[in-house]
Design a protein around this motif. Sequence first.
Motif, short mmCIF file in Angstrom:
data_model
loop_
_atom_site.label_atom_id
_atom_site.label_comp_id
_atom_site.label_asym_id
_atom_site.label_seq_id
_atom_site.Cartn_x
_atom_site.Cartn_y
_atom_site.Cartn_z
N ASP A 1 0.80 -1.30 0.09
CA ASP A 1 -0.01 0.06 -0.03
C ASP A 1 0.83 1.29 -0.03
OD1 ASP A 1 -2.92 -1.34 0.92
OD2 ASP A 1 -1.50 -2.40 1.99
N ILE A 2 2.13 1.32 0.79
CA ILE A 2 2.96 2.47 0.81
C ILE A 2 4.43 1.76 0.41
CG2 ILE A 2 4.28 4.12 2.25
CD1 ILE A 2 1.65 3.89 4.16
N ILE A 3 4.72 2.47 -0.82
CA ILE A 3 6.27 2.29 -1.32
C ILE A 3 7.04 3.18 -0.88
CG2 ILE A 3 4.92 0.50 -2.91
CD1 ILE A 3 5.36 2.56 -5.06
N MET A 4 8.23 2.91 -0.99
CA MET A 4 9.29 4.08 -0.58
C MET A 4 10.32 4.26 -1.92
SD MET A 4 8.67 4.22 2.23
CE MET A 4 9.94 5.49 2.87
N ALA A 5 10.68 5.56 -2.10
CA ALA A 5 11.40 5.83 -3.04
C ALA A 5 12.93 5.15 -3.16
CB ALA A 5 11.42 7.40 -3.05
N PHE A 6 13.60 5.09 -4.17
CA PHE A 6 14.92 4.37 -4.07
C PHE A 6 15.95 5.42 -3.60
CE2 PHE A 6 18.68 2.49 -6.48
CZ PHE A 6 18.96 1.57 -5.59
N ASP A 7 16.63 5.18 -2.67
CA ASP A 7 17.63 6.30 -1.82
C ASP A 7 18.99 5.32 -1.54
OD1 ASP A 7 16.40 4.59 0.19
OD2 ASP A 7 17.19 6.14 1.58
N GLU A 8 19.85 6.18 -0.96
CA GLU A 8 21.06 5.63 -0.57
C GLU A 8 21.01 5.94 0.81
OE1 GLU A 8 25.88 5.74 -0.69
OE2 GLU A 8 24.59 6.89 -2.27
N CYS A 9 21.30 4.96 1.57
CA CYS A 9 21.55 5.21 3.13
C CYS A 9 23.03 5.28 3.37
CB CYS A 9 20.77 3.94 3.92
SG CYS A 9 21.14 4.19 5.72
N THR A 10 23.51 6.53 3.66
CA THR A 10 24.87 6.70 4.15
C THR A 10 25.22 6.10 5.68
OG1 THR A 10 24.54 8.59 4.99
CG2 THR A 10 25.15 8.56 2.74
N PRO A 11 26.54 5.42 5.73
CA PRO A 11 26.77 4.90 6.92
C PRO A 11 27.16 6.16 7.94
CG PRO A 11 28.80 5.11 5.36
CD PRO A 11 27.64 5.49 4.59
N TYR A 12 27.39 5.72 9.18
CA TYR A 12 27.81 6.83 10.22
C TYR A 12 29.33 5.96 10.73
CZ TYR A 12 28.18 9.41 14.40
OH TYR A 12 28.61 10.40 15.49
N PRO A 13 30.11 6.79 10.92
CA PRO A 13 30.32 8.38 10.46
C PRO A 13 30.59 8.50 8.93
CG PRO A 13 32.21 7.88 11.24
CD PRO A 13 31.63 6.63 11.50
N CYS A 14 30.02 9.66 8.38
CA CYS A 14 30.11 9.98 7.11
C CYS A 14 30.87 11.21 6.68
CB CYS A 14 28.78 9.63 6.48
SG CYS A 14 28.73 9.86 4.43
N GLU A 15 31.81 11.13 5.81
CA GLU A 15 32.17 12.46 5.47
C GLU A 15 31.19 13.59 4.80
OE1 GLU A 15 35.68 12.18 3.22
OE2 GLU A 15 36.89 11.01 4.55
N TYR A 16 31.34 14.76 5.15
CA TYR A 16 30.47 15.62 4.61
C TYR A 16 30.10 15.60 3.13
CZ TYR A 16 27.80 20.17 4.01
OH TYR A 16 27.12 21.02 3.44
N ASN A 17 31.40 15.67 2.58
CA ASN A 17 31.20 15.82 0.86
C ASN A 17 30.58 14.71 0.30
OD1 ASN A 17 32.70 18.20 0.91
ND2 ASN A 17 34.45 17.39 0.33
N TYR A 18 30.90 13.50 1.07
CA TYR A 18 30.04 12.16 0.49
C TYR A 18 28.72 12.17 0.75
CZ TYR A 18 28.83 7.42 -0.93
OH TYR A 18 28.28 6.43 -1.58
N ALA A 19 28.28 12.71 2.02
CA ALA A 19 27.17 12.51 2.51
C ALA A 19 26.08 13.67 1.54
CB ALA A 19 26.84 13.18 4.05
N LYS A 20 26.86 14.80 1.15
CA LYS A 20 25.93 15.90 0.22
C LYS A 20 25.96 15.28 -1.08
CE LYS A 20 26.59 20.55 -1.27
NZ LYS A 20 26.37 20.56 -2.59
N GLN A 21 26.92 14.33 -1.57
CA GLN A 21 26.57 13.85 -2.94
C GLN A 21 25.74 12.83 -2.93
OE1 GLN A 21 30.57 12.13 -3.96
NE2 GLN A 21 31.58 14.37 -3.88
N SER A 22 25.72 11.98 -2.21
CA SER A 22 24.64 10.79 -1.63
C SER A 22 23.41 11.55 -1.55
CB SER A 22 24.96 10.04 -0.41
OG SER A 22 24.03 8.88 -0.37
N MET A 23 23.20 12.44 -0.93
CA MET A 23 21.72 13.20 -0.76
C MET A 23 21.49 13.79 -2.17
SD MET A 23 20.91 16.64 1.27
CE MET A 23 21.73 17.49 -0.18
N GLU A 24 22.28 14.16 -2.81
CA GLU A 24 21.70 14.84 -3.94
C GLU A 24 21.40 13.74 -5.05
OE1 GLU A 24 25.26 17.12 -4.80
OE2 GLU A 24 24.40 19.18 -3.79
N ARG A 25 22.34 12.72 -5.22
CA ARG A 25 21.64 11.61 -5.91
C ARG A 25 20.51 10.67 -5.54
NH1 ARG A 25 26.63 8.99 -6.37
NH2 ARG A 25 26.43 8.19 -4.33
#
Length: 376
Positions: A140-164
């Motif tokens: 009934d409820i489906i989720m968009a495809f995303d990337e779950c980043t690890p912790y800790p995660c460098e800022y630049n990678y977190a930003k790139q991953s979020m934008e993707r």
Amino acid sequence: MKFNLTISDSKSKARAGEIITDHGKIETPIFMPVGTIASVKGVHQSELKNEINPDIILGNTYHLYLRPQTTILEQAGGLHKFMNWDRNILTDSGGYQVYSLANRRKIKEEGVKFKSHIDGSTHFFTPENVMEIQRSIGADIIMAFDECTPYPCEYNYAKQSMERTHRWLTRCVNHLKRTPLKYDYNQTLFPIVQGSTYKDLRKQSANFIASIEAEGNAIGGLSVGEPAEEMYAMTEVVTEILPKDKPRYLMGVGTPINILENIALGIDMFDCVMPTRNARNGMLFTAHGTINIKNKKWENDFSPIDEMAITYVDTLYSKAYLRHLFASKEMLGKQIATIHNLGFYLWLVREARKHILAGDFTQWKDTMVKQMNKRL
């Protein structure tokens, strides 16, 4: 899907509401038992429905895609019919498996190439085919495809991953518009906020997700090893931005205390494997603290598993009996513990709802957090 916000707490951001889908009403706040492979592990559907009684459960796109595979699910008429469950189902997108299969996958702009944990075969997930897979599963409820980043995660990678993740969301939305339903009921897409533990990224992501104007929204990338206080801080940032008239789902969270604290921050929906996984290891959750039923101290304790009698197993069996089952490695012990823990989680969110409606949620929540933060 419709969401009716019944009441908001005056001393916190806690809310009580109801989600209505073609498979029925979901009273919020709600905890969704995890049924990864078309089964809430160790629990018959009759016990799930009649004793634990959730309005909605969760299935896993990655696992169901690999086994039994979408062709089987389509032949059965979708996951509801395949597992004989006539209430609501939510499926995640496989994004968490992208995170957890770090040594078995490769992320590209097009999608994610990964190897099956079952037989090592190679597969490729894209936003488009993940939407197709979830159409076939039929949640009934489906989720968009995303990337779950690890912790800790460098800022630049977190930003790139979020934008993707945002670009993938746009592809998910566009593909669903072109794709007809496979069954005779509607499906609702929830986008997912990402951004690791960086407030500016979480704000950016929440604003982007809000702009999609979906019928509900999710928060991902938390409960992946970060301190609880960071989880709460990120949740608070996001719930300030996400629309108040849409349900908010915090993915993969968490302990009973995590759930209450996040309800206070405005979260409506939760899921986690903790109650079932911990049950199989002998860890029981109660309103007065946690119990390791394997400990010798319960050997001759003939009191009920839980004095509050949250589920029928709590009145049928004693702590001593359940300890004996675990000591004997009898599978019934794990089943009883699982029913208890899931029953407790559902009891907890329903009690939270009662206290939100009654206007004394914050006082009750603070008392419960102190009680549950004990080892018995």
